[in-house]
Design a protein around this motif. Structure first.
Motif, PDB file in Angstrom:
ATOM      1  N   HIS A  97       0.836  -1.215   0.000  1.00  0.00           N
ATOM      2  CA  HIS A  97       0.000   0.000   0.000  1.00  0.00           C
ATOM      3  C   HIS A  97       0.869   1.261   0.000  1.00  0.00           C
ATOM      4  CE1 HIS A  97       0.878  -0.929   4.227  1.00  0.00           C
ATOM      5  NE2 HIS A  97       0.682   0.344   4.500  1.00  0.00           N
ATOM      6  N   ILE A  98       2.059   1.159   0.591  1.00  0.00           N
ATOM      7  CA  ILE A  98       2.967   2.313   0.591  1.00  0.00           C
ATOM      8  C   ILE A  98       3.364   2.663  -0.843  1.00  0.00           C
ATOM      9  CG2 ILE A  98       5.180   3.215   1.403  1.00  0.00           C
ATOM     10  CD1 ILE A  98       3.273   2.769   3.690  1.00  0.00           C
ATOM     11  N   LEU A  99       3.648   1.633  -1.638  1.00  0.00           N
ATOM     12  CA  LEU A  99       4.022   1.871  -3.036  1.00  0.00           C
ATOM     13  C   LEU A  99       2.865   2.476  -3.818  1.00  0.00           C
ATOM     14  CD1 LEU A  99       6.172  -1.199  -4.169  1.00  0.00           C
ATOM     15  CD2 LEU A  99       6.900   1.129  -3.670  1.00  0.00           C
ATOM     16  N   LEU A 100       1.659   1.974  -3.563  1.00  0.00           N
ATOM     17  CA  LEU A 100       0.499   2.522  -4.264  1.00  0.00           C
ATOM     18  C   LEU A 100       0.302   3.999  -3.940  1.00  0.00           C
ATOM     19  CD1 LEU A 100      -1.950  -0.482  -3.908  1.00  0.00           C
ATOM     20  CD2 LEU A 100      -1.078   0.454  -6.029  1.00  0.00           C
ATOM     21  N   ILE A 150       4.364   9.163 -10.986  1.00  0.00           N
ATOM     22  CA  ILE A 150       3.760   9.403 -12.297  1.00  0.00           C
ATOM     23  C   ILE A 150       3.930  10.861 -12.729  1.00  0.00           C
ATOM     24  CG2 ILE A 150       1.583   9.400 -13.576  1.00  0.00           C
ATOM     25  CD1 ILE A 150       0.688   7.096 -11.697  1.00  0.00           C
ATOM     26  N   ALA A 151       3.895  11.760 -11.761  1.00  0.00           N
ATOM     27  CA  ALA A 151       4.049  13.184 -12.083  1.00  0.00           C
ATOM     28  C   ALA A 151       5.382  13.454 -12.760  1.00  0.00           C
ATOM     29  CB  ALA A 151       3.920  14.015 -10.807  1.00  0.00           C
ATOM     30  N   GLN A 152       6.416  12.737 -12.360  1.00  0.00           N
ATOM     31  CA  GLN A 152       7.753  12.931 -12.952  1.00  0.00           C
ATOM     32  C   GLN A 152       8.018  11.963 -14.090  1.00  0.00           C
ATOM     33  OE1 GLN A 152      10.800  13.568 -10.025  1.00  0.00           O
ATOM     34  NE2 GLN A 152      12.468  13.012 -11.412  1.00  0.00           N
ATOM     35  N   HIS A 153       7.413  10.751 -13.981  1.00  0.00           N
ATOM     36  CA  HIS A 153       7.624   9.711 -15.002  1.00  0.00           C
ATOM     37  C   HIS A 153       6.274   9.125 -15.400  1.00  0.00           C
ATOM     38  CE1 HIS A 153      12.013   9.671 -14.456  1.00  0.00           C
ATOM     39  NE2 HIS A 153      11.755   9.783 -13.167  1.00  0.00           N
ATOM     40  N   PRO A 154       5.585   9.758 -16.339  1.00  0.00           N
ATOM     41  CA  PRO A 154       4.272   9.257 -16.754  1.00  0.00           C
ATOM     42  C   PRO A 154       4.305   7.843 -17.317  1.00  0.00           C
ATOM     43  CG  PRO A 154       4.649  11.489 -17.565  1.00  0.00           C
ATOM     44  CD  PRO A 154       5.959  11.000 -17.022  1.00  0.00           C
ATOM     45  N   ASP A 155       5.484   7.410 -17.770  1.00  0.00           N
ATOM     46  CA  ASP A 155       5.620   6.058 -18.325  1.00  0.00           C
ATOM     47  C   ASP A 155       6.015   5.036 -17.261  1.00  0.00           C
ATOM     48  OD1 ASP A 155       8.123   7.174 -17.945  1.00  0.00           O
ATOM     49  OD2 ASP A 155       8.970   6.448 -19.845  1.00  0.00           O
ATOM     50  N   ALA A 156       6.021   5.420 -15.990  1.00  0.00           N
ATOM     51  CA  ALA A 156       6.328   4.465 -14.911  1.00  0.00           C
ATOM     52  C   ALA A 156       5.165   3.495 -14.738  1.00  0.00           C
ATOM     53  CB  ALA A 156       6.584   5.204 -13.612  1.00  0.00           C
ATOM     54  N   HIS A 157       5.498   2.270 -14.415  1.00  0.00           N
ATOM     55  CA  HIS A 157       4.459   1.247 -14.242  1.00  0.00           C
ATOM     56  C   HIS A 157       4.850   0.336 -13.079  1.00  0.00           C
ATOM     57  CE1 HIS A 157       0.871  -0.638 -16.098  1.00  0.00           C
ATOM     58  NE2 HIS A 157       1.297  -1.704 -15.437  1.00  0.00           N
ATOM     59  N   LEU A 158       3.956   0.223 -12.117  1.00  0.00           N
ATOM     60  CA  LEU A 158       4.178  -0.623 -10.944  1.00  0.00           C
ATOM     61  C   LEU A 158       3.576  -1.998 -11.182  1.00  0.00           C
ATOM     62  CD1 LEU A 158       4.993  -1.052  -7.960  1.00  0.00           C
ATOM     63  CD2 LEU A 158       2.824   0.011  -7.306  1.00  0.00           C
ATOM     64  N   THR A 160      -8.651  -1.601  -5.091  1.00  0.00           N
ATOM     65  CA  THR A 160      -9.417  -0.357  -5.198  1.00  0.00           C
ATOM     66  C   THR A 160      -8.490   0.831  -5.445  1.00  0.00           C
ATOM     67  OG1 THR A 160     -11.141  -1.207  -3.721  1.00  0.00           O
ATOM     68  CG2 THR A 160     -11.049   1.172  -4.033  1.00  0.00           C
ATOM     69  N   LEU A 161      -7.378   0.877  -4.702  1.00  0.00           N
ATOM     70  CA  LEU A 161      -6.389   1.933  -4.928  1.00  0.00           C
ATOM     71  C   LEU A 161      -5.803   1.841  -6.332  1.00  0.00           C
ATOM     72  CD1 LEU A 161      -4.320   2.027  -1.592  1.00  0.00           C
ATOM     73  CD2 LEU A 161      -5.795   3.840  -2.490  1.00  0.00           C
ATOM     74  N   GLY A 162      -5.509   0.623  -6.740  1.00  0.00           N
ATOM     75  CA  GLY A 162      -4.907   0.414  -8.049  1.00  0.00           C
ATOM     76  C   GLY A 162      -5.798   0.845  -9.192  1.00  0.00           C
ATOM     77  N   ALA A 163      -7.106   0.719  -9.001  1.00  0.00           N
ATOM     78  CA  ALA A 163      -8.051   1.087 -10.054  1.00  0.00           C
ATOM     79  C   ALA A 163      -7.961   2.561 -10.408  1.00  0.00           C
ATOM     80  CB  ALA A 163      -9.469   0.727  -9.619  1.00  0.00           C
ATOM     81  N   ILE A 164      -7.502   3.364  -9.464  1.00  0.00           N
ATOM     82  CA  ILE A 164      -7.355   4.808  -9.714  1.00  0.00           C
ATOM     83  C   ILE A 164      -6.237   5.062 -10.722  1.00  0.00           C
ATOM     84  CG2 ILE A 164      -6.855   7.042  -8.627  1.00  0.00           C
ATOM     85  CD1 ILE A 164      -7.864   5.823  -5.976  1.00  0.00           C
ATOM     86  N   TYR A 165      -5.239   4.164 -10.715  1.00  0.00           N
ATOM     87  CA  TYR A 165      -4.064   4.329 -11.579  1.00  0.00           C
ATOM     88  C   TYR A 165      -3.927   3.144 -12.529  1.00  0.00           C
ATOM     89  CZ  TYR A 165      -3.185   7.150  -7.408  1.00  0.00           C
ATOM     90  OH  TYR A 165      -3.326   8.015  -6.358  1.00  0.00           O
TER      91      TYR A 165
END
Length: 379
Positions: free
Chosen positions: A207-210, A217-225, A247-252
């Motif tokens: 959850h910390i990573l989420l 993403i603000a600095q690296h829009p192409d980042a993917h977790l 649920t958190l992941g669905a936002i991103y």
């Protein structure tokens, strides 16, 4: 020597359901069997024979409900020179009664000597009966000796390890091929991938990573977790915490992928797709084996300063330790720094591979254990 290796009652060996202890026993037993007679005892599983010999190792699998009773019967009927018990100090006294002439080695992979898990009397008795206590990190060793000073002469750190042949850094031909193939399968070919591997539990901290994603993403829009794991080994059932992550992941959803339980044999190739590996443990982690895996795969590591995790990190050389372990911003800052410099990622990844090759291959672990066993057998 005639050696017995005893797993906990949680999962079978080989590690078809996962488990750090099971992976450990599966790997070292094959190497020890080249020089000694080795029996591995674990719980039975519907997909495994109750008794079989594979790669020179004799596997005996017993009913979980009567596990300790079954072990006692086996070790009393066969003379073992050394009996290595994993993570169950409270079994030592009763097992020693069944095989008094055997030398007992206890390996500790978690804080099993903590208050609440045993009394002072039980701990002292265990220490008096074993020839050696091997721990997976200095941190775990200190949790034992701080409470039981009498154990100081018996405690020794023997770090765990990894199959170096199973992991392929991106600078190798195999690693490049796997990287391209897996990224293509997951439709992540042009992404900067941050990888988490582990149980989806609060103590592991996904959850910390989420929560760090917006800043990344603000600095690296192409980042993917990419998060690989489930709530428990071999299970894909969803509990409330995992639902919260989804649920958190669905936002991103354009910047995150969840991959449920993966069999241990398929894990190595998935590391090949990543650019950065993160272990964000929130509890006092003994020393998560994912660190060895990430180094073997040639990935730079970011890890929390919890428990034994920092012991395999050479700061700034193969990774970085996050001291604000519960702060998403701290992870975001470190991840952004690495994602901004491919050269730094490559340097740290190559140093990590060199580090793991020198100290943490399974051959090193087996050699260290072999020395422990031989010394115990001579006393």
């Amino acid at each position: 020597m005639i050696i017995a290796l005893i797993a906990t009652e949680k999962l079978p060996v080989p590690a078809i359901r996962g488990g750090a202890i099971q992976i450990y026993l599966e790997a070292v037993s094959k190497l020890l069997a080249k020089h000694h007679q080795v029996t591995v005892i674990s719980i039975e599983d519907k997909d495994l024979e109750q008794s079989e010999t594979v790669d020179g190792v004799h596997f005996v699998r017993m009913n979980k409900e009567n596990y300790v009773t079954g072990i006692k019967k086996l070790i009393s009927s066969k003379k073992f020179d050394v009996i290595h018990v994993c993570n169950r100090p409270l079994w030592i006294e009763t097992l020693k009664e069944s095989s008094p002439s055997s030398r007992f080695i206890l390996s500790i992979h978690n804080e099993m000597f903590a208050l609440g898990k045993m009394t002072d009397k039980e701990g002292e008795k265990c220490v008096s009966l074993v020839s050696k206590i091997v721990t997976v990190s200095d941190y775990i060793g200190q949790t034992i000796t701080s409470r039981f000073p009498s154990a100081k002469g018996k405690v020794q750190t023997v770090y765990s390890g990894v199959d170096l042949t199973a992991y392929h850094p991106k600078w190798t031909a195999k690693g490049k091929q796997l990287r391209e193939s897996i990224r293509s399968q997951l439709q992540l070919s042009n992404k900067k991938i941050v990888l988490f591997v582990g149980r989806l539990s609060k103590v592991k901290g996904p959850h910390i990573l989420l929560h760090s994603l917006p800043e990344i993403i603000a600095q690296h829009p192409d980042a993917h977790l990419v998060l690989i794991g489930s709530k428990w080994f071999g299970e894909n059932n969803v509990n409330n915490y995992v639902k919260h992550l989804y649920t958190l992941g669905a936002i991103y959803q354009d910047n995150i992928t969840f991959i449920k339980f993966v069999e241990p044999k398929d894990i190595p190739k998935l590391y090949s797709m990543a650019d950065v590996f993160v272990c964000c443990s929130q509890w006092q982690e003994p020393l998560a084996r994912v660190h060895y895996e990430a180094m073997a795969a040639g990935l730079p590591i970011l890890t929390s300063d919890r428990g034994g995790n920092p012991e395999v990190i050479n700061e700034g050389k193969n990774g970085h330790v996050i001291h604000q372990f519960d702060e998403p911003t701290a992870y975001a800052k470190a991840i952004n720094s690495l994602l901004s410099s491919e050269g730094t990622r490559d340097r740290l990844g190559k140093n990590g591979r060199t580090h793991v090759e020198g100290q943490f291959g399974w051959s090193s672990v087996a050699s260290n254990l072999k020395t422990v066993y031989e010394n115990a057998a001579r006393t």
